[in-house]
Design a protein around this motif. Structure first.
Motif, PDB file in Angstrom:
ATOM      1  N   ARG A  96       0.033  20.588  18.064  1.00 23.36           N
ATOM      2  CA  ARG A  96       0.830  19.952  17.006  1.00 23.36           C
ATOM      3  C   ARG A  96       2.130  20.727  16.872  1.00 23.36           C
ATOM      4  O   ARG A  96       2.217  21.888  17.268  1.00 23.36           O
ATOM      5  CB  ARG A  96       0.095  19.993  15.650  1.00 23.36           C
ATOM      6  CG  ARG A  96      -1.174  19.184  15.531  1.00 23.36           C
ATOM      7  CD  ARG A  96      -0.934  17.682  15.412  1.00 23.36           C
ATOM      8  NE  ARG A  96      -0.057  17.305  14.325  1.00 23.36           N
ATOM      9  CZ  ARG A  96      -0.432  16.994  13.090  1.00 23.36           C
ATOM     10  NH1 ARG A  96      -1.699  17.029  12.762  1.00 23.36           N
ATOM     11  NH2 ARG A  96       0.463  16.642  12.169  1.00 23.36           N
ATOM     12  N   LEU A  97       3.127  20.092  16.280  1.00 26.81           N
ATOM     13  CA  LEU A  97       4.376  20.771  15.962  1.00 26.81           C
ATOM     14  C   LEU A  97       4.209  21.441  14.605  1.00 26.81           C
ATOM     15  O   LEU A  97       3.869  20.772  13.620  1.00 26.81           O
ATOM     16  CB  LEU A  97       5.552  19.797  15.930  1.00 26.81           C
ATOM     17  CG  LEU A  97       5.876  19.081  17.232  1.00 26.81           C
ATOM     18  CD1 LEU A  97       7.074  18.150  17.040  1.00 26.81           C
ATOM     19  CD2 LEU A  97       6.140  20.063  18.353  1.00 26.81           C
TER      20      LEU A  97
ATOM     21  N   LYS B 118      13.258  20.401  12.687  1.00 28.60           N
ATOM     22  CA  LYS B 118      13.500  18.981  12.451  1.00 28.60           C
ATOM     23  C   LYS B 118      12.663  18.056  13.341  1.00 28.60           C
ATOM     24  O   LYS B 118      12.853  16.851  13.316  1.00 28.60           O
ATOM     25  CB  LYS B 118      14.980  18.690  12.638  1.00 28.60           C
ATOM     26  CG  LYS B 118      15.858  19.527  11.711  1.00 28.60           C
ATOM     27  CD  LYS B 118      17.166  18.869  11.444  1.00 28.60           C
ATOM     28  CE  LYS B 118      18.118  19.645  10.608  1.00 28.60           C
ATOM     29  NZ  LYS B 118      17.657  20.462   9.555  1.00 28.60           N
ATOM     30  N   GLY B 119      11.767  18.604  14.162  1.00 28.66           N
ATOM     31  CA  GLY B 119      10.924  17.778  15.019  1.00 28.66           C
ATOM     32  C   GLY B 119      11.658  17.191  16.205  1.00 28.66           C
ATOM     33  O   GLY B 119      11.259  16.164  16.738  1.00 28.66           O
ATOM     34  N   ARG B 120      12.741  17.836  16.633  1.00 27.98           N
ATOM     35  CA  ARG B 120      13.550  17.314  17.742  1.00 27.98           C
ATOM     36  C   ARG B 120      13.285  18.030  19.059  1.00 27.98           C
ATOM     37  O   ARG B 120      13.978  17.786  20.037  1.00 27.98           O
ATOM     38  CB  ARG B 120      15.026  17.426  17.387  1.00 27.98           C
ATOM     39  CG  ARG B 120      15.399  16.557  16.221  1.00 27.98           C
ATOM     40  CD  ARG B 120      16.877  16.634  15.941  1.00 27.98           C
ATOM     41  NE  ARG B 120      17.186  15.839  14.762  1.00 27.98           N
ATOM     42  CZ  ARG B 120      18.149  16.132  13.929  1.00 27.98           C
ATOM     43  NH1 ARG B 120      18.910  17.185  14.126  1.00 27.98           N
ATOM     44  NH2 ARG B 120      18.364  15.366  12.874  1.00 27.98           N
ATOM     45  N   CYS B 121      12.345  18.963  19.056  1.00 27.64           N
ATOM     46  CA  CYS B 121      11.983  19.670  20.287  1.00 27.64           C
ATOM     47  C   CYS B 121      10.500  20.017  20.177  1.00 27.64           C
ATOM     48  O   CYS B 121       9.852  19.601  19.238  1.00 27.64           O
ATOM     49  CB  CYS B 121      12.847  20.925  20.468  1.00 27.64           C
ATOM     50  SG  CYS B 121      12.567  22.240  19.262  1.00 27.64           S
TER      51      CYS B 121
ATOM     52  N   GLU C 266       5.915  13.638  16.735  1.00 30.14           N
ATOM     53  CA  GLU C 266       4.736  14.147  17.439  1.00 30.14           C
ATOM     54  C   GLU C 266       4.107  13.065  18.311  1.00 30.14           C
ATOM     55  O   GLU C 266       3.730  13.318  19.452  1.00 30.14           O
ATOM     56  CB  GLU C 266       3.703  14.671  16.438  1.00 30.14           C
ATOM     57  CG  GLU C 266       4.105  15.970  15.781  1.00 30.14           C
ATOM     58  CD  GLU C 266       3.108  16.438  14.758  1.00 30.14           C
ATOM     59  OE1 GLU C 266       2.591  17.561  14.939  1.00 30.14           O
ATOM     60  OE2 GLU C 266       2.842  15.698  13.780  1.00 30.14           O
ATOM     61  N   LEU C 267       4.017  11.872  17.788  1.00 29.53           N
ATOM     62  CA  LEU C 267       3.455  10.766  18.566  1.00 29.53           C
ATOM     63  C   LEU C 267       4.310  10.469  19.794  1.00 29.53           C
ATOM     64  O   LEU C 267       3.785  10.214  20.882  1.00 29.53           O
ATOM     65  CB  LEU C 267       3.308   9.520  17.692  1.00 29.53           C
ATOM     66  CG  LEU C 267       2.276   9.627  16.566  1.00 29.53           C
ATOM     67  CD1 LEU C 267       2.379   8.440  15.623  1.00 29.53           C
ATOM     68  CD2 LEU C 267       0.870   9.748  17.135  1.00 29.53           C
TER      69      LEU C 267
END
Length: 108
Positions: free
Chosen positions: A79-80, A41-44, A65-66
């Motif tokens: 990158r993630l 989910k882009g939370r870590c 990411e930013l």
């Protein structure tokens, strides 16, 4: 045909018949373990990848990411994998040392 090559997994090559897929999805569908603590989910940053070549073949950076980049948690060559979509071409990556699993033998 989109292709991911993971350099420190013995140059493991993953080919996909479909573009526009998240990198982590393509890796997992290949049966390769790749860390992701937050459920993609882009939370870590546990799914981060080091991009050696092919950054131009990925989707633009996402908000998470930013934010991580501004916090110093992602370098310019990272990158993630849960946020990055492989649009076309080849992507040459490495598993970050901090995110390597103990049960996998990584190569140099």
């Amino acid at each position: 045909m989109p292709r991911i090559v993971i350099q420190n997994l013995g140059n493991l090559s993953i080919d996909s018949a479909h573009a526009d897929r998240k990198v982590i999805e393509l890796i997992h569908e290949n049966g390769t373990d790749w860390m992701h603590a937050c459920g993609k989910k882009g939370r870590c940053t546990t799914c981060k990848m080091i991009v050696l070549q092919g950054m131009e073949n990925l989707s633009p950076e996402t908000g998470p990411e930013l934010a991580y980049r501004q916090q110093g948690r992602l370098r310019t060559d990272e990158r993630l994998s849960c946020q990055s979509v492989l649009l076309q071409g080849e992507l040459l990556i490495r598993v970050a040392k901090i995110n390597q699993f103990p049960h996998i033998a990584y190569t140099e």
